[in-house]
Design an enzyme around this catalytic site. Structure first.
Site, mmCIF file in Angstrom:
data_model
loop_
_atom_site.group_PDB
_atom_site.id
_atom_site.type_symbol
_atom_site.label_atom_id
_atom_site.label_comp_id
_atom_site.label_asym_id
_atom_site.label_seq_id
_atom_site.Cartn_x
_atom_site.Cartn_y
_atom_site.Cartn_z
ATOM 1 N N ASN A 193 0.804 -1.218 0.000
ATOM 2 C CA ASN A 193 0.000 0.000 0.000
ATOM 3 C C ASN A 193 0.838 1.269 0.000
ATOM 4 O O ASN A 193 0.319 2.339 -0.287
ATOM 5 C CB ASN A 193 -0.982 -0.022 1.171
ATOM 6 C CG ASN A 193 -2.058 -1.063 0.947
ATOM 7 O OD1 ASN A 193 -2.195 -1.598 -0.166
ATOM 8 N ND2 ASN A 193 -2.811 -1.382 1.982
ATOM 9 N N ARG B 184 -16.798 1.610 -1.819
ATOM 10 C CA ARG B 184 -15.555 2.340 -2.092
ATOM 11 C C ARG B 184 -15.787 3.611 -2.918
ATOM 12 O O ARG B 184 -15.237 3.791 -3.985
ATOM 13 C CB ARG B 184 -14.537 1.432 -2.783
ATOM 14 C CG ARG B 184 -14.366 0.034 -2.254
ATOM 15 C CD ARG B 184 -13.651 -0.095 -0.926
ATOM 16 N NE ARG B 184 -12.309 0.372 -0.851
ATOM 17 C CZ ARG B 184 -11.215 -0.369 -1.047
ATOM 18 N NH1 ARG B 184 -11.344 -1.606 -1.427
ATOM 19 N NH2 ARG B 184 -10.007 0.148 -0.897
ATOM 20 N N ASP C 231 -6.997 -3.857 8.010
ATOM 21 C CA ASP C 231 -6.386 -4.891 7.161
ATOM 22 C C ASP C 231 -5.841 -6.058 7.962
ATOM 23 O O ASP C 231 -5.386 -7.041 7.375
ATOM 24 C CB ASP C 231 -5.247 -4.284 6.323
ATOM 25 C CG ASP C 231 -5.789 -3.300 5.302
ATOM 26 O OD1 ASP C 231 -4.984 -2.526 4.751
ATOM 27 O OD2 ASP C 231 -7.013 -3.281 5.084
ATOM 28 N N ARG D 203 -2.276 -10.910 -4.683
ATOM 29 C CA ARG D 203 -2.290 -9.452 -4.840
ATOM 30 C C ARG D 203 -1.443 -8.789 -3.756
ATOM 31 O O ARG D 203 -0.892 -7.733 -3.947
ATOM 32 C CB ARG D 203 -3.723 -8.927 -4.724
ATOM 33 C CG ARG D 203 -4.635 -9.350 -5.842
ATOM 34 C CD ARG D 203 -5.955 -8.634 -5.763
ATOM 35 N NE ARG D 203 -5.753 -7.178 -5.681
ATOM 36 C CZ ARG D 203 -6.759 -6.320 -5.548
ATOM 37 N NH1 ARG D 203 -8.001 -6.752 -5.477
ATOM 38 N NH2 ARG D 203 -6.531 -5.027 -5.493
HETATM 39 C C1 EPZ Z 1 -6.364 2.048 1.732
HETATM 40 O O1 EPZ Z 1 -7.551 2.004 0.951
HETATM 41 C C2 EPZ Z 1 -5.722 0.671 1.603
HETATM 42 N N1 EPZ Z 1 -5.415 0.407 0.205
HETATM 43 C C3 EPZ Z 1 -6.688 -0.405 2.120
HETATM 44 O O2 EPZ Z 1 -6.010 -1.653 2.063
HETATM 45 C C4 EPZ Z 1 -6.996 -0.086 3.590
HETATM 46 O O3 EPZ Z 1 -7.917 -1.032 4.080
HETATM 47 C C5 EPZ Z 1 -7.597 1.328 3.698
HETATM 48 O O4 EPZ Z 1 -6.655 2.283 3.118
HETATM 49 C C6 EPZ Z 1 -7.868 1.729 5.127
HETATM 50 O O5 EPZ Z 1 -6.692 1.677 5.872
HETATM 51 C C7 EPZ Z 1 -4.323 1.009 -0.345
HETATM 52 O O6 EPZ Z 1 -3.607 1.769 0.299
HETATM 53 C C8 EPZ Z 1 -4.036 0.703 -1.778
HETATM 54 P P1 EPZ Z 1 -9.776 4.855 2.635
HETATM 55 P P2 EPZ Z 1 -8.359 3.373 0.653
HETATM 56 O O7 EPZ Z 1 -9.938 5.879 1.582
HETATM 57 O O8 EPZ Z 1 -7.422 4.494 0.482
HETATM 58 C C9 EPZ Z 1 -14.515 5.305 2.692
HETATM 59 C C10 EPZ Z 1 -5.722 -3.926 1.549
HETATM 60 O O9 EPZ Z 1 -6.264 -4.945 1.977
HETATM 61 N N2 EPZ Z 1 -14.282 6.336 1.673
HETATM 62 O O10 EPZ Z 1 -9.015 5.193 3.887
HETATM 63 O O11 EPZ Z 1 -9.339 3.091 -0.411
HETATM 64 C C11 EPZ Z 1 -14.205 3.912 2.162
HETATM 65 O O12 EPZ Z 1 -15.326 3.394 1.470
HETATM 66 C C12 EPZ Z 1 -6.554 -2.696 1.228
HETATM 67 O O13 EPZ Z 1 -4.482 -3.792 1.351
HETATM 68 C C13 EPZ Z 1 -15.347 7.135 1.253
HETATM 69 O O14 EPZ Z 1 -16.472 6.994 1.724
HETATM 70 O O15 EPZ Z 1 -9.129 3.529 2.047
HETATM 71 C C14 EPZ Z 1 -13.888 3.141 3.406
HETATM 72 O O16 EPZ Z 1 -15.098 2.729 4.007
HETATM 73 C C15 EPZ Z 1 -8.045 -2.936 1.448
HETATM 74 N N3 EPZ Z 1 -15.126 8.075 0.289
HETATM 75 C C16 EPZ Z 1 -13.176 4.169 4.283
HETATM 76 O O17 EPZ Z 1 -13.562 5.458 3.772
HETATM 77 C C17 EPZ Z 1 -13.880 8.267 -0.274
HETATM 78 O O18 EPZ Z 1 -13.731 9.160 -1.127
HETATM 79 C C18 EPZ Z 1 -11.673 4.049 4.273
HETATM 80 O O19 EPZ Z 1 -11.242 4.295 2.974
HETATM 81 C C19 EPZ Z 1 -12.822 7.450 0.165
HETATM 82 C C20 EPZ Z 1 -13.034 6.492 1.141
#
Ligand code: EPZ
Length: 422
Positions: free
Chosen positions: A23, A123, A308, A400
């Protein structure tokens, strides 16, 4: 599609090398779009998600060359840039949306497909859109694509995110570094991967302060130069392998591990009866006195307990003494591993964002299905301690985020192999 076959066996012993963070690398690679000069990433993990990001960057006109058996990524983006991130690639990996900020900063426009939902949730991208709009971008959704443009370039701004989104923080940072003037991001994500991205951008000439806190200040600069940056150790892979000796006994040293990367996770392991010792090479993990106690877990943004690692922790708690409650506060659908663990004899009740786990004496091996990256590895961990054989299908999810999981676990004594299925 491959399967992984694992048989319950006795205590594990030995060392597991922890790779660079998936990540972090998925945010660092798009940073190459910000400069005409080469960006070299060392300690890169060898994963299918990294290959997907390589494909995406190549489609935009950047070059990514994997050196030293894939552990070094030499990237550069000095030619014509195509501003369109195509749905066919983006739908495979949500992190593709991290090209939006750098494309806007470099070109002043971008067309990035919405990633669509995935197994763990819808997402959405509203927090990304609000953050980039604050910097002067105009973003419109058309035919499933975000059409973004910044006429006259991006301008520094103060912006507070409604939630400390990791990806939105990364997109904001990679846009603000080339914006005109000063930006302040409030309620920024504090994950180690954010700190790693800031250190890389700073090495490229960006002026940023406050990484790791909720308030990050960025002074826009005219251009960024090349750099060489080591990818930070993967704290999720680290936590995953720390659970192996916790689940089936023995002692394992996770090379490259640091307590600071997994502090809240280590607090829960301590309460569960697992000792973690920091050595000069990494983290040595073993059970304190043979018994695992039930503990309650709530997932939160860093420095809270990482979402995670929730599935993997559940695998440990399935055979703990007592009842544990896990609350998933980050994603709306991240308990798909529960029904699969129940096929192995676990006693779990899921209500909305809560899973109640009643510890049982021992799990029994069974054929199970991987549904997402972290759920699949939790099934392997459960299989390590279960009686009999567990077959985990659809392990492409696993590849992945985990380099050759069977080799790393076999090296410490696990009975595990990969079976190719046509
Ligand atoms: C990152 O995803 C990681 N992926 C995820 O890891 C990790 O679970 C997540 O951060 C939380 O720590 C990468 O870094 C590539 P967020 P990201 O934006 O950036 C909601 C793994 O297993 N949200 O912090 O997509 C979202 O739906 C993966 O390695 C909105 O509502 O996470 C979620 O419920 C899975 N609107 C929460 O916030 C937005 O515009 C956290 O999302 C963005 C997010």
């Amino acid at each position: 599609m491959d399967s992984i076959v694992v048989r319950g066996n006795g205590p594990l012993k030995g060392q597991i090398p922890i790779a660079g963070a998936k990540n972090a690398c998925l945010a660092l690679m798009p940073a190459t779009l910000l400069s005409e000069e080469p960006l070299t990433l060392t300690n890169a993990p060898r994963l299918s998600d990294i290959r997907t990001m390589t494909q995406l960057l190549a489609s935009l006109g950047a070059e990514v060359t994997a050196l030293q058996d894939g552990k070094v990524l030499a990237t550069s983006c000095h030619g014509e840039i195509n501003p369109v991130a195509d749905y066919d690639i983006v739908r495979k990996m949500r992190a593709s949306n991290l090209v939006l900020g750098p494309l806007l900063a470099r070109l002043g426009h971008a067309v990035v497909s919405l990633p669509g939902g995935c197994a763990i949730g819808a997402r959405p991208m509203d927090i990304h859109i609000d953050a980039l709009t604050a910097l002067g971008a105009e973003i419109e959704l058309k035919d499933g694509y975000l059409h973004a443009q910044a006429k006259g370039g991006l301008k520094g701004a103060v912006h507070e995110m409604r939630f400390a989104s990791v990806g939105a923080t990364e997109n904001f940072l990679m846009a603000a570094v080339l914006a005109k003037g000063t930006s302040v991001l409030k309620n920024a994500a504090r994950e180690p991967e954010i700190v790693d991205l800031v250190q890389c951008l700073r090495a490229m000439g960006a002026q940023i302060e406050g990484e790791g806190t909720s308030d990050i200040v960025i002074e826009g600069v005219d251009r960024l130069h090349g750099a060489t940056h080591p990818v930070v150790t993967d704290r999720i892979e680290l936590g995953t392998y720390m659970l192996a000796p916790a689940i089936c006994g023995g002692e394992v040293e996770c090379l490259g591990g640091k307590i600071a990367l997994v502090e809240s996770f280590c607090e829960k392991l301590d309460a569960a009866g697992v000792a973690v010792e920091e050595t000069e090479r990494g983290l040595k993990v073993k059970r304190k006195n043979g018994r695992i106690n039930a503990v309650d877990v709530v997932t939160e943004p860093f420095p809270g307990f990482p979402t995670d690692l929730q599935a993997q922790m559940m695998a440990l708690l399935c055979t703990a003494e007592g009842t544990s409650v896990l609350e998933e506060r980050i994603f709306e659908n991240r308990f798909m591993h529960a029904p699969e663990l129940m096929r192995m004899g676990a006693k779990i009740e899921v209500q909305g964002g809560h899973a109640t786990v009643h510890g049982v004496e021992r799990l029994k091996g069974a054929p199970v299905m991987a549904t997402d990256l972290r759920a699949s590895v939790s099934l392997i961990l459960a299989g390590l301690a279960a009686e009999g054989e567990t077959v985990v299908r659809r392990v492409y999810h696993l590849d992945r985020g985990y380099e050759r999981v069977e080799d790393k676990l076999r090296a410490v004594g696990a009975h595990i192999e990969r079976v190719r299925e046509e």
